[in-house]
Design a protein around this motif. Structure first.
Motif, mmCIF file in Angstrom:
data_model
loop_
_atom_site.group_PDB
_atom_site.id
_atom_site.type_symbol
_atom_site.label_atom_id
_atom_site.label_comp_id
_atom_site.label_asym_id
_atom_site.label_seq_id
_atom_site.Cartn_x
_atom_site.Cartn_y
_atom_site.Cartn_z
ATOM 1 N N TYR A 9 0.827 -1.204 0.000
ATOM 2 C CA TYR A 9 0.000 0.000 0.000
ATOM 3 C C TYR A 9 0.867 1.263 0.000
ATOM 4 O O TYR A 9 0.619 2.203 -0.773
ATOM 5 C CB TYR A 9 -0.934 0.027 1.212
ATOM 6 C CG TYR A 9 -1.651 1.357 1.335
ATOM 7 C CD1 TYR A 9 -2.737 1.653 0.514
ATOM 8 C CD2 TYR A 9 -1.195 2.334 2.208
ATOM 9 C CE1 TYR A 9 -3.372 2.894 0.573
ATOM 10 C CE2 TYR A 9 -1.817 3.576 2.274
ATOM 11 C CZ TYR A 9 -2.900 3.848 1.460
ATOM 12 O OH TYR A 9 -3.504 5.082 1.511
ATOM 13 N N HIS A 23 -8.181 8.900 -1.735
ATOM 14 C CA HIS A 23 -9.588 8.721 -1.368
ATOM 15 C C HIS A 23 -10.263 7.608 -2.166
ATOM 16 O O HIS A 23 -11.246 7.024 -1.695
ATOM 17 C CB HIS A 23 -10.341 10.045 -1.552
ATOM 18 C CG HIS A 23 -9.998 11.065 -0.512
ATOM 19 N ND1 HIS A 23 -10.367 10.936 0.812
ATOM 20 C CD2 HIS A 23 -9.295 12.225 -0.589
ATOM 21 C CE1 HIS A 23 -9.920 11.968 1.507
ATOM 22 N NE2 HIS A 23 -9.260 12.761 0.679
ATOM 23 N N LYS A 26 -9.397 3.865 -0.287
ATOM 24 C CA LYS A 26 -9.573 3.818 1.162
ATOM 25 C C LYS A 26 -9.570 2.381 1.701
ATOM 26 O O LYS A 26 -9.137 2.137 2.823
ATOM 27 C CB LYS A 26 -10.878 4.529 1.554
ATOM 28 C CG LYS A 26 -10.746 6.046 1.665
ATOM 29 C CD LYS A 26 -9.799 6.407 2.801
ATOM 30 C CE LYS A 26 -9.713 7.898 3.029
ATOM 31 N NZ LYS A 26 -10.934 8.470 3.595
ATOM 32 N N GLU A 27 -10.074 1.442 0.906
ATOM 33 C CA GLU A 27 -10.107 0.051 1.362
ATOM 34 C C GLU A 27 -8.686 -0.481 1.579
ATOM 35 O O GLU A 27 -8.402 -1.151 2.582
ATOM 36 C CB GLU A 27 -10.844 -0.833 0.358
ATOM 37 C CG GLU A 27 -10.998 -2.283 0.829
ATOM 38 C CD GLU A 27 -11.788 -3.137 -0.153
ATOM 39 O OE1 GLU A 27 -11.793 -4.370 0.028
ATOM 40 O OE2 GLU A 27 -12.390 -2.580 -1.093
ATOM 41 N N PHE A 29 -6.083 1.318 2.205
ATOM 42 C CA PHE A 29 -5.545 2.003 3.382
ATOM 43 C C PHE A 29 -6.010 1.341 4.668
ATOM 44 O O PHE A 29 -5.220 1.117 5.587
ATOM 45 C CB PHE A 29 -5.970 3.476 3.368
ATOM 46 C CG PHE A 29 -5.737 4.177 4.682
ATOM 47 C CD1 PHE A 29 -4.451 4.487 5.099
ATOM 48 C CD2 PHE A 29 -6.809 4.501 5.509
ATOM 49 C CE1 PHE A 29 -4.240 5.123 6.331
ATOM 50 C CE2 PHE A 29 -6.604 5.125 6.728
ATOM 51 C CZ PHE A 29 -5.313 5.436 7.138
ATOM 52 N N GLN A 30 -7.303 1.035 4.750
ATOM 53 C CA GLN A 30 -7.845 0.428 5.964
ATOM 54 C C GLN A 30 -7.213 -0.933 6.244
ATOM 55 O O GLN A 30 -6.924 -1.273 7.404
ATOM 56 C CB GLN A 30 -9.362 0.302 5.854
ATOM 57 C CG GLN A 30 -10.112 1.625 5.931
ATOM 58 C CD GLN A 30 -9.903 2.342 7.262
ATOM 59 O OE1 GLN A 30 -9.627 1.728 8.283
ATOM 60 N NE2 GLN A 30 -10.046 3.663 7.256
ATOM 61 N N LYS A 31 -6.977 -1.722 5.209
ATOM 62 C CA LYS A 31 -6.344 -3.032 5.392
ATOM 63 C C LYS A 31 -4.919 -2.871 5.922
ATOM 64 O O LYS A 31 -4.497 -3.578 6.846
ATOM 65 C CB LYS A 31 -6.332 -3.809 4.072
ATOM 66 C CG LYS A 31 -7.696 -4.352 3.657
ATOM 67 C CD LYS A 31 -7.578 -5.138 2.355
ATOM 68 C CE LYS A 31 -8.928 -5.717 1.953
ATOM 69 N NZ LYS A 31 -8.833 -6.455 0.659
ATOM 70 N N LYS A 33 -3.657 -0.236 7.458
ATOM 71 C CA LYS A 33 -3.719 0.388 8.787
ATOM 72 C C LYS A 33 -4.043 -0.661 9.847
ATOM 73 O O LYS A 33 -3.436 -0.681 10.921
ATOM 74 C CB LYS A 33 -4.772 1.493 8.786
ATOM 75 C CG LYS A 33 -4.967 2.212 10.111
ATOM 76 C CD LYS A 33 -5.928 3.384 9.925
ATOM 77 C CE LYS A 33 -6.191 4.123 11.231
ATOM 78 N NZ LYS A 33 -7.043 3.335 12.138
ATOM 79 N N THR A 34 -5.003 -1.535 9.537
ATOM 80 C CA THR A 34 -5.373 -2.598 10.473
ATOM 81 C C THR A 34 -4.197 -3.524 10.734
ATOM 82 O O THR A 34 -3.939 -3.938 11.873
ATOM 83 C CB THR A 34 -6.568 -3.396 9.929
ATOM 84 O OG1 THR A 34 -7.700 -2.525 9.794
ATOM 85 C CG2 THR A 34 -6.926 -4.546 10.863
ATOM 86 N N GLU A 37 -1.667 -1.705 12.977
ATOM 87 C CA GLU A 37 -2.120 -1.670 14.367
ATOM 88 C C GLU A 37 -1.979 -3.043 15.025
ATOM 89 O O GLU A 37 -1.653 -3.136 16.220
ATOM 90 C CB GLU A 37 -3.573 -1.185 14.433
ATOM 91 C CG GLU A 37 -3.718 0.295 14.096
ATOM 92 C CD GLU A 37 -5.171 0.738 14.006
ATOM 93 O OE1 GLU A 37 -6.077 -0.139 14.096
ATOM 94 O OE2 GLU A 37 -5.406 1.947 13.842
ATOM 95 N N ARG A 60 -4.264 2.151 18.401
ATOM 96 C CA ARG A 60 -4.870 3.262 17.643
ATOM 97 C C ARG A 60 -4.460 4.624 18.180
ATOM 98 O O ARG A 60 -4.464 5.622 17.446
ATOM 99 C CB ARG A 60 -6.397 3.140 17.672
ATOM 100 C CG ARG A 60 -6.923 1.950 16.887
ATOM 101 C CD ARG A 60 -8.439 1.959 16.834
ATOM 102 N NE ARG A 60 -8.960 0.833 16.083
ATOM 103 C CZ ARG A 60 -10.244 0.637 15.833
ATOM 104 N NH1 ARG A 60 -11.143 1.509 16.266
ATOM 105 N NH2 ARG A 60 -10.627 -0.421 15.135
ATOM 106 N N LYS A 65 -0.772 10.219 11.652
ATOM 107 C CA LYS A 65 -1.486 10.339 10.388
ATOM 108 C C LYS A 65 -0.520 10.385 9.205
ATOM 109 O O LYS A 65 0.635 10.776 9.338
ATOM 110 C CB LYS A 65 -2.357 11.594 10.398
ATOM 111 C CG LYS A 65 -3.481 11.560 11.426
ATOM 112 C CD LYS A 65 -4.305 12.846 11.372
ATOM 113 C CE LYS A 65 -5.439 12.817 12.380
ATOM 114 N NZ LYS A 65 -6.249 14.056 12.353
#
Length: 227
Positions: A9, A23, A26-27, A29-31, A33-34, A37, A60, A65
């Motif tokens: 990513y 933008h 985003k999917e 990014f979320q993967k 980011k998860t 974390e 979190r 950012k």
């Protein structure tokens, strides 16, 4: 955790560093980011076996950012293609110092510790005074075999020992510093192997813990300036 999701990513973001691409992905990014974390949570568990002061932290709350402040920069790229976190007893605040992680493709990832910022004059003075009055303990930390084989103390420094400090002091070179930190580089191949990265990170962070402990002793009682 799926290996390489983070690097994949961030590499794509680096090549498409604009708001429209960000933008519309985003999917992805979320993967990533998860996964990051989850990596931080596992590090908290493993480091926490030795340093229990961090066990209460939520990953979190420890991450930074991707958005860049471009107001005073010639580089107007809106995002920093890196996942970053600082794990300490009080979260991601720069003080107390703790364990810093930056994952950035292209061999730019590193594990860090110590005080990276030189913007808090009180903090700089507190550490200088502690080195001044506890030189033996400082020398014991930076001259230990594990430390010497692994780290070099880095930081912003003056050309000369500042006024009010002994130029002949045995640790005079370190009294010039305005910040004191460590960086241990990590290759993309290691970052891409989750278990290998975790094992390395725990080993490196435990080796830098005496350095962090020394700085935190010096910074006892420091209060972050009110905004």
């Amino acid at each position: 955790m799926t290996d390489n999701t983070i690097l994949r990513y961030l590499t794509e973001l680096n090549h498409n560093n604009d708001r429209q691409w960000y933008h519309s992905h985003k999917e992805g990014f979320q993967k990533a980011k998860t996964e990051f974390e989850g990596l931080i949570q596992e590090l908290i568990y493993r480091i926490g076996k030795t340093d229990r002061s961090i066990l209460h932290q939520n990953p979190r709350d420890l991450t930074f950012k991707l958005v860049r402040d471009t107001r005073f920069s010639h580089d107007k790229s809106p995002y920093n293609p890196a996942f970053r976190a600082h794990i300490s007893s009080k979260g991601k605040l720069p003080i107390p110092v703790g364990y810093y992680i930056m994952i950035k493709p292209g061999g730019q990832s590193f594990l860090g510790g110590g005080l990276f910022t030189d913007m808090f004059k009180d903090a700089t003075a507190m550490i200088r005074d502690h080195i001044l009055t506890h030189p033996g303990q400082w020398e014991q930390v930076i001259q230990s075999p594990d430390f010497k084989e692994t780290f070099t103390v880095r930081g912003m420094a003056l050309k000369n020992v500042p006024r009010g400090y002994d130029r002949e002091h045995p640790m005079a070179e370190y009294l010039k510093f305005k910040s004191w930190y460590l960086e241990y580089p990590v290759s993309d191949s290691i970052v891409g192997d989750t278990e290998q990265f975790l094992q390395l990170a725990v080993d490196i962070f435990l080796k830098m813990k005496p350095f962090n402990d020394y700085l935190n002793q010096a910074l006892a009682g420091f209060k972050m300036p009110e905004r």
